[in-house]
Design an enzyme around this catalytic site. Structure first.
Site, PDB file in Angstrom:
ATOM      1  CD  GLU A  74      -2.409  -1.359   2.745  1.00 18.41           C
ATOM      2  OE1 GLU A  74      -3.534  -1.842   2.802  1.00 18.41           O
ATOM      3  OE2 GLU A  74      -1.752  -1.035   3.756  1.00 18.41           O
ATOM      4  CG  ASP A  93      -4.601  -4.150   8.370  1.00 19.87           C
ATOM      5  OD1 ASP A  93      -4.788  -5.276   7.873  1.00 19.87           O
ATOM      6  OD2 ASP A  93      -3.469  -3.745   8.719  1.00 19.87           O
TER       7      ASP A  93
HETATM    8  P1  NAD Z   1       2.377 -10.563  13.585  1.00 21.53           P
HETATM    9  O1  NAD Z   1       2.290 -11.546  12.469  1.00 21.53           O
HETATM   10  O2  NAD Z   1       3.714 -10.199  14.134  1.00 21.53           O
HETATM   11  O3  NAD Z   1       1.487 -11.063  14.823  1.00 21.53           O
HETATM   12  C1  NAD Z   1       0.180 -11.522  14.677  1.00 21.53           C
HETATM   13  C2  NAD Z   1      -0.117 -12.491  15.819  1.00 21.53           C
HETATM   14  O4  NAD Z   1      -1.502 -12.877  15.733  1.00 21.53           O
HETATM   15  C3  NAD Z   1       0.713 -13.773  15.755  1.00 21.53           C
HETATM   16  O5  NAD Z   1       1.430 -13.928  16.967  1.00 21.53           O
HETATM   17  C4  NAD Z   1      -0.347 -14.876  15.571  1.00 21.53           C
HETATM   18  O6  NAD Z   1       0.004 -16.071  16.209  1.00 21.53           O
HETATM   19  C5  NAD Z   1      -1.569 -14.205  16.201  1.00 21.53           C
HETATM   20  N1  NAD Z   1      -2.850 -14.783  15.792  1.00 21.53           N
HETATM   21  C6  NAD Z   1      -3.264 -15.157  14.550  1.00 21.53           C
HETATM   22  N2  NAD Z   1      -4.513 -15.631  14.601  1.00 21.53           N
HETATM   23  C7  NAD Z   1      -4.912 -15.539  15.907  1.00 21.53           C
HETATM   24  C8  NAD Z   1      -6.098 -15.868  16.597  1.00 21.53           C
HETATM   25  N3  NAD Z   1      -7.156 -16.396  15.967  1.00 21.53           N
HETATM   26  N4  NAD Z   1      -6.173 -15.630  17.929  1.00 21.53           N
HETATM   27  C9  NAD Z   1      -5.109 -15.105  18.594  1.00 21.53           C
HETATM   28  N5  NAD Z   1      -3.942 -14.775  17.987  1.00 21.53           N
HETATM   29  C10 NAD Z   1      -3.850 -15.001  16.659  1.00 21.53           C
HETATM   30  O7  NAD Z   1       1.609  -9.259  13.068  1.00 21.53           O
HETATM   31  P2  NAD Z   1       1.670  -7.761  13.636  1.00 21.53           P
HETATM   32  O8  NAD Z   1       2.754  -6.979  12.973  1.00 21.53           O
HETATM   33  O9  NAD Z   1       1.614  -7.785  15.135  1.00 21.53           O
HETATM   34  O10 NAD Z   1       0.311  -7.211  13.033  1.00 21.53           O
HETATM   35  C11 NAD Z   1      -0.927  -7.722  13.490  1.00 21.53           C
HETATM   36  C12 NAD Z   1      -2.032  -7.231  12.596  1.00 21.53           C
HETATM   37  O11 NAD Z   1      -2.181  -5.828  12.744  1.00 21.53           O
HETATM   38  C13 NAD Z   1      -1.773  -7.482  11.104  1.00 21.53           C
HETATM   39  O12 NAD Z   1      -2.965  -7.958  10.521  1.00 21.53           O
HETATM   40  C14 NAD Z   1      -1.423  -6.118  10.555  1.00 21.53           C
HETATM   41  O13 NAD Z   1      -1.792  -5.973   9.204  1.00 21.53           O
HETATM   42  C15 NAD Z   1      -2.260  -5.238  11.461  1.00 21.53           C
HETATM   43  N6  NAD Z   1      -1.766  -3.861  11.593  1.00 21.53           N
HETATM   44  C16 NAD Z   1      -2.699  -2.876  11.653  1.00 21.53           C
HETATM   45  C17 NAD Z   1      -2.297  -1.574  11.790  1.00 21.53           C
HETATM   46  C18 NAD Z   1      -3.327  -0.485  11.890  1.00 21.53           C
HETATM   47  O14 NAD Z   1      -2.972   0.707  11.803  1.00 21.53           O
HETATM   48  N7  NAD Z   1      -4.573  -0.811  12.090  1.00 21.53           N
HETATM   49  C19 NAD Z   1      -0.928  -1.254  11.849  1.00 21.53           C
HETATM   50  C20 NAD Z   1       0.010  -2.287  11.838  1.00 21.53           C
HETATM   51  C21 NAD Z   1      -0.427  -3.598  11.713  1.00 21.53           C
END
Ligand code: NAD
Length: 350
Positions: A66, A237
């Site tokens: 993005e 997101d």
């Molecule tokens: P990451 O991959 O480091 O961590 C995600 C975690 O979620 C992992 O530890 C995984 O085991 C866990 N997980 C997956 N399915 C699960 C479930 N059903 N129940 C509990 N835990 C579960 O990712 P991250 O960098 O921490 O990012 C997390 C999410 O946040 C991503 O989807 C990313 O796109 C999103 N994000 C959003 C924003 C925003 O501004 N809204 C900003 C950054 C990241």
């Protein structure tokens, strides 16, 4: 932000990952989160000034890439960011990013920065800024569901800005929870490891969902959510990627960043296109109410918006003067005669 002098403009300050880490320690992570939250809130307050557009997303089966641009009329900024949930299994980050600020008057870039760390900081600072306005008064307990890369930043921002003292952790992968817990020891919060999401939300006034899975997931079901909680849903997101059961949305008052983007990417992609939502900038400005009753369920459907990255870059830019946290990149051509670009190329002739 001060404008660079013309003689400096060919050399653009660059904040590397290494320097970002050093800058965070130099200032102190909790102070960074608190100050960053102030910058984000200031820019929400002057929301009308910004050029706003839903981010430009290039989707693939593995994830999304993005571009997130905006401008306040004086400064332009954009972020490049990806979201690839399957990356983690390959030893790669789910989210990586970098960003740039430019001077609108000349169009010249004035800052290039890593934004993988900065995105985690700004997402946490935004979550806490929203929770400050929406969470029940006196909230002390946060359930953190999803203990990946963003989680420690999220928890610390909620501690510093909202006064959270108790953190309840849950992840499908217990190694993620162990990592998160170990990283947060010594920050003055009581930490509890939970075996199920139901256990994690016991007694929590704020529930953050921050999981990564490219599907309509149901991290929280309707029967789990009692009256009066604040939900900070930030993991869903992009289109086809959500975390909450639709019935929770129907019981919640929903707050968003920029509706044209959130309607496509956020939890509310599950609702009708005209389902009422409140824009967070209006709450910050006092034009709309935040939490109005103790029983209300508030939901911040945070997807991440360009102004938050702009605020974060502006914050980093303001920290650079007099410090040693950047290097200069030879990014812009500087011919002696602006029309003699060809002649400038001859400088490098062997
Ligand atoms: P990451 O991959 O480091 O961590 C995600 C975690 O979620 C992992 O530890 C995984 O085991 C866990 N997980 C997956 N399915 C699960 C479930 N059903 N129940 C509990 N835990 C579960 O990712 P991250 O960098 O921490 O990012 C997390 C999410 O946040 C991503 O989807 C990313 O796109 C999103 N994000 C959003 C924003 C925003 O501004 N809204 C900003 C950054 C990241």
């Amino acid at each position: 932000m001060k404008h660079a002098q013309p003689s400096d403009l060919a050399y653009v300050p660059f904040v590397s990952v290494d320097n970002m880490m050093k800058l965070v320690h130099h200032i102190g992570i909790e102070q960074v989160l608190s100050e960053l939250s102030g910058y984000i809130e200031d820019d929400f307050r002057r929301w009308q000034l910004f050029d706003k557009v839903a981010r430009v997303a290039s989707h693939s089966t593995e994830g999304v890439i993005e571009l997130m641009p905006t401008s306040d009329g004086e400064v332009y900024g954009f972020k490049y960011v990806n979201g690839h949930p399957a990356n983690m299994k390959k030893g790669l980050q789910t989210v990586t990013a970098f960003g740039l600020l430019a001077d609108v008057a000349s169009g010249y870039p004035v800052l290039l920065s890593e934004m993988t760390i900065l995105t985690a900081l700004r997402t946490a600072a935004t979550s806490a800024m929203a929770a400050k306005h929406l969470a029940p008064a006196g909230a002390t307990t946060l359930a953190m569901i999803g203990n990946g890369a963003q989680s420690e930043f999220q928890a610390l921002a909620m501690k510093t800005i909202c006064g959270i003292t108790d953190l309840r952790l849950y992840d499908v992968d217990s190694a993620a929870t162990a990592k998160c817990r170990a990283n947060l020891e010594g920050f003055g919060m009581t930490l509890t490891t939970c075996k199920t999401p139901q256990e994690a939300i016991q007694g929590a006034q704020i529930i953050t969902t921050c999981t990564a899975d490219k599907q309509y997931a149901t991290i929280l079901t309707d029967n789990m959510i009692g009256a009066g909680v604040h939900i900070n849903a930030i993991g869903g997101d992009c289109p086809g990627k959500t975390e909450l059961h639709r019935d929770i949305l129907l019981r919640s008052d929903i707050f968003v960043e920029y509706p044209p983007q959130t309607r496509v990417e956020g939890e509310i992609q599950q609702l009708e296109a005209d389902h009422p939502v409140t824009e967070m900038w209006q709450v910050v400005n006092g034009e709309a109410a935040g939490r109005t009753s103790a029983a209300q369920i508030t939901l911040f459907d945070g997807v991440g918006f360009a102004t938050e990255d702009f605020s974060a870059l502006r914050y980093v830019y303001d920290q650079l003067e007099g410090g040693n946290f950047h290097q200069y990149l030879d990014m812009v051509a500087d011919p002696d005669d602006p029309r003699d670009l060809f002649g400038m190329v001859q400088r490098a002739k062997g």
